[in-house]
Design an enzyme around this catalytic site. Structure first.
Site, PDB file in Angstrom:
ATOM      1  CE  LYS A   9      -2.125   1.083   3.937  1.00  0.00           C
ATOM      2  NZ  LYS A   9      -3.154   1.253   4.985  1.00  0.00           N
ATOM      3  CB  SER A  25      -2.955   2.880 -16.497  1.00  0.00           C
ATOM      4  OG  SER A  25      -2.294   3.962 -17.106  1.00  0.00           O
ATOM      5  CE1 TYR A  58      -2.079  -0.107 -17.923  1.00  0.00           C
ATOM      6  CE2 TYR A  58      -4.462  -0.356 -17.898  1.00  0.00           C
ATOM      7  CZ  TYR A  58      -3.307   0.090 -18.516  1.00  0.00           C
ATOM      8  OH  TYR A  58      -3.394   0.749 -19.707  1.00  0.00           O
TER       9      TYR A  58
END
Length: 115
Positions: A9, A25, A58
């Site tokens: 994270k 993205s 992504y």
């Protein structure tokens, strides 16, 4: 049995750019990617602290050392420049191994730099 757990994270980074007319993205400074053990094209969840939006996309590499966090394509509609977001990646792991798993947590400064 495999379960999905937090892999890494990047906690509370700031959106520096939003580019609607792009394929899609999130572009992330390569220093942040390395610190969080996130690789290019990896699926991530984005959580926007400012408006509560949660979505997946992504990752693509951003220029190292720039602090870039740029939402591209349709995801650009879910943020504003300056919003604070959390970038989360998950992994599948054996249930027994998950009991000893430690995720990688990155806490950048207000300019998305490593402290």
């Amino acid at each position: 049995m495999y379960i999905e757990v937090l892999k890494s994270k990047i906690h509370r980074c700031k959106v520096t750019q939003a580019e609607l007319h792009y394929v899609g993205s999130i572009t992330v400074d390569e220093d942040l990617m390395d610190a969080a053990n996130i690789v290019e094209n990896e699926k991530v969840q984005i959580v926007n602290i400012n408006n509560g939006e949660r979505f997946e996309t992504y990752v693509i590499k951003g220029e190292r050392g720039t602090g870039t966090v740029c939402l591209n394509g349709p995801a650009a509609r879910k943020v504003q420049v300056g919003d604070v977001v959390i970038i989360i990646s998950y992994c599948s792991i054996k249930f027994e191994d998950a009991k000893n798993h430690t995720p990688t947590l990155v806490f950048p400064d207000q300019h998305n730099r490593l402290v």
